[in-house]
Design an enzyme around this catalytic site. Structure first.
Site, PDB file in Angstrom:
ATOM      1  N   ALA A   1      40.809  26.584  45.864  1.00 37.45           N
ATOM      2  CA  ALA A   1      42.022  26.092  45.563  1.00 37.45           C
ATOM      3  C   ALA A   1      42.549  25.040  46.760  1.00 37.45           C
ATOM      4  O   ALA A   1      43.076  23.900  46.453  1.00 37.45           O
ATOM      5  CB  ALA A   1      42.998  26.932  45.267  1.00 37.45           C
TER       6      ALA A   1
ATOM      7  N   LYS B   1      30.253  38.326  43.619  1.00 39.93           N
ATOM      8  CA  LYS B   1      30.349  37.400  44.900  1.00 39.93           C
ATOM      9  C   LYS B   1      31.803  37.806  45.813  1.00 39.93           C
ATOM     10  O   LYS B   1      31.693  37.691  46.793  1.00 39.93           O
ATOM     11  CB  LYS B   1      30.372  35.987  44.589  1.00 39.93           C
ATOM     12  CG  LYS B   1      31.184  35.457  43.451  1.00 39.93           C
ATOM     13  CD  LYS B   1      32.230  34.608  44.361  1.00 39.93           C
ATOM     14  CE  LYS B   1      33.381  34.203  43.295  1.00 39.93           C
ATOM     15  NZ  LYS B   1      34.611  33.439  43.987  1.00 39.93           N
TER      16      LYS B   1
ATOM     17  N   ARG C   1      39.925  34.708  50.568  1.00 38.85           N
ATOM     18  CA  ARG C   1      40.904  35.999  50.548  1.00 38.85           C
ATOM     19  C   ARG C   1      39.953  37.085  50.666  1.00 38.85           C
ATOM     20  O   ARG C   1      40.329  38.103  51.452  1.00 38.85           O
ATOM     21  CB  ARG C   1      41.909  35.894  49.266  1.00 38.85           C
ATOM     22  CG  ARG C   1      42.689  34.676  49.135  1.00 38.85           C
ATOM     23  CD  ARG C   1      43.385  34.820  48.000  1.00 38.85           C
ATOM     24  NE  ARG C   1      43.459  33.663  47.284  1.00 38.85           N
ATOM     25  CZ  ARG C   1      44.265  33.453  45.889  1.00 38.85           C
ATOM     26  NH1 ARG C   1      44.223  34.674  45.293  1.00 38.85           N
ATOM     27  NH2 ARG C   1      44.197  32.196  45.369  1.00 38.85           N
TER      28      ARG C   1
ATOM     29  N   GLU D   1      40.875  39.729  44.468  1.00 43.63           N
ATOM     30  CA  GLU D   1      39.998  40.259  43.526  1.00 43.63           C
ATOM     31  C   GLU D   1      39.272  41.248  43.620  1.00 43.63           C
ATOM     32  O   GLU D   1      39.013  42.121  43.015  1.00 43.63           O
ATOM     33  CB  GLU D   1      39.500  38.950  42.702  1.00 43.63           C
ATOM     34  CG  GLU D   1      40.498  38.254  41.897  1.00 43.63           C
ATOM     35  CD  GLU D   1      40.878  38.787  40.520  1.00 43.63           C
ATOM     36  OE1 GLU D   1      40.885  39.996  40.158  1.00 43.63           O
ATOM     37  OE2 GLU D   1      41.275  37.985  39.565  1.00 43.63           O
TER      38      GLU D   1
END
Length: 329
Positions: free
Chosen positions: A141, A192, A256, A282
């Protein structure tokens, strides 16, 4: 073209920016926070994520009412972390998705069900798999905000649906392609993130670049084992949707999951790492769900097992690292 984007985080914000580059697209952007909605309507940028990005008011309208955001729209983009999707859309019924095509930008599994997002939408809302697609990277992003050259792959069992959405996302700084391997791309995107956690953890422990290279090459073997077990579709695992997405997530400063893992490797607790990041990794939620899914598949998955054992069994980090080193090839 009318598109509803559900989710006001950094990835949702990036997708709204990309989609709004298409002057024929009109985007309804839903988020839970009323103050953020008002801020975007008044000042035309997200105050919390990628705040430098300014949105054209004639192309993007923010909503706080989800049902209103879904009215008279053709595409619905899900951009909420998997752990919170079920709660976010709990008020909706199958009728709210009738006649709409669903695109998941989520790289995770629904924790309460241990289901892929696409399967959850099929079962819970009756959305046919042929009317769904998923977005794969490599694409951060933060680089979208800077308009750096990026690549997106849209995967869906219907080439027509996948290509239609790939066309909507294509712009001067985003190149897109469409493939039909929806399950392979979805599982690969989940794994991943888990590998990026492992990469961060081992880096935090002091493992060097040599080990990182071996870790990532072994990760591709694990991706191959899982996706081949999940689906026999034709795929090229060396392409950007698989290997490319893995590399950027495992190595990038914007990852992240790698940042979260790095804190764990340096001695942070899960709770303290979550508080310091103030963003969702995530992979943390995904590794628990994926582990439950694949544990009966009789596959050799040392990286997934390492990450699960460290984060959920809370085994000794150094002991698990020693086991992992001996299992990699």
């Amino acid at each position: 073209m009318r598109i509803t984007v559900i989710g006001g985080g950094s990835w949702g914000t990036a997708l709204v920016k990309i989609l709004s580059e298409n002057n024929t697209a009109r985007i309804k952007w839903w988020m839970r926070d009323k103050e953020m909605v008002q801020h975007i309507r008044t000042l035309h940028h997200n105050p919390k994520y990628l705040s430098s990005v300014e949105f054209h008011p004639s192309r993007v309208k923010a909503y706080n009412n989800l049902k209103n955001a879904l009215k008279e729209t053709e595409w619905v983009v899900l951009a909420i972390p998997a752990a919170f999707l079920e709660e976010a859309i709990a008020e909706l019924k199958p009728k709210h998705f009738e006649g709409k095509k669903i695109v998941s930008a989520i790289k995770g599994i629904i924790p309460s069900k241990n289901e892929l997002v696409t399967d959850f939408m099929c079962r819970q809302f009756g959305v046919p798999l042929e009317e769904q697609a998923i977005i794969a990277g490599p694409c951060h992003a933060e680089e979208v905000a800077q308009e750096k050259q990026s690549y997106l792959t849209i995967a869906g069992p219907s080439q027509t649906v996948a290509q239609s959405f790939a066309t909507l996302l294509a712009c001067r700084y985003v190149k897109t392609q469409a493939i039909t391997d929806i399950y392979g791309a979805e599982y690969s995107a989940i794994i991943k993130n888990i590998v990026a956690l492992a990469s961060g953890i081992t880096h935090g422990l002091g493992a060097g670049d040599n080990f990182q290279a071996v870790l990532i090459s072994n990760a591709m073997l694990e991706i191959e084992r899982v996706v081949n077990r999940a689906s026999q579709a034709s795929r090229n695992l060396l392409s950007s949707a698989y290997l490319g997405d893995l590399l950027v997530t495992a190595y990038s400063q914007f990852s992240r999951n790698r940042a979260f893992g790095n804190m764990i490797g340096r001695g942070y607790t899960v709770h303290s790492a979550q508080l310091e990041m103030n963003m969702i990794a995530e992979g943390y939620y995904a590794v628990n769900s994926l582990y439950q899914v694949v544990k009966s598949w009789d596959l050799e998955l040392p990286i997934i097992e390492f990450t699960y054992n460290v984060l959920y069994k809370k085994n000794s980090l150094k002991k698990e690292f020693s086991i992992l080193k001996n299992r990699l090839v």
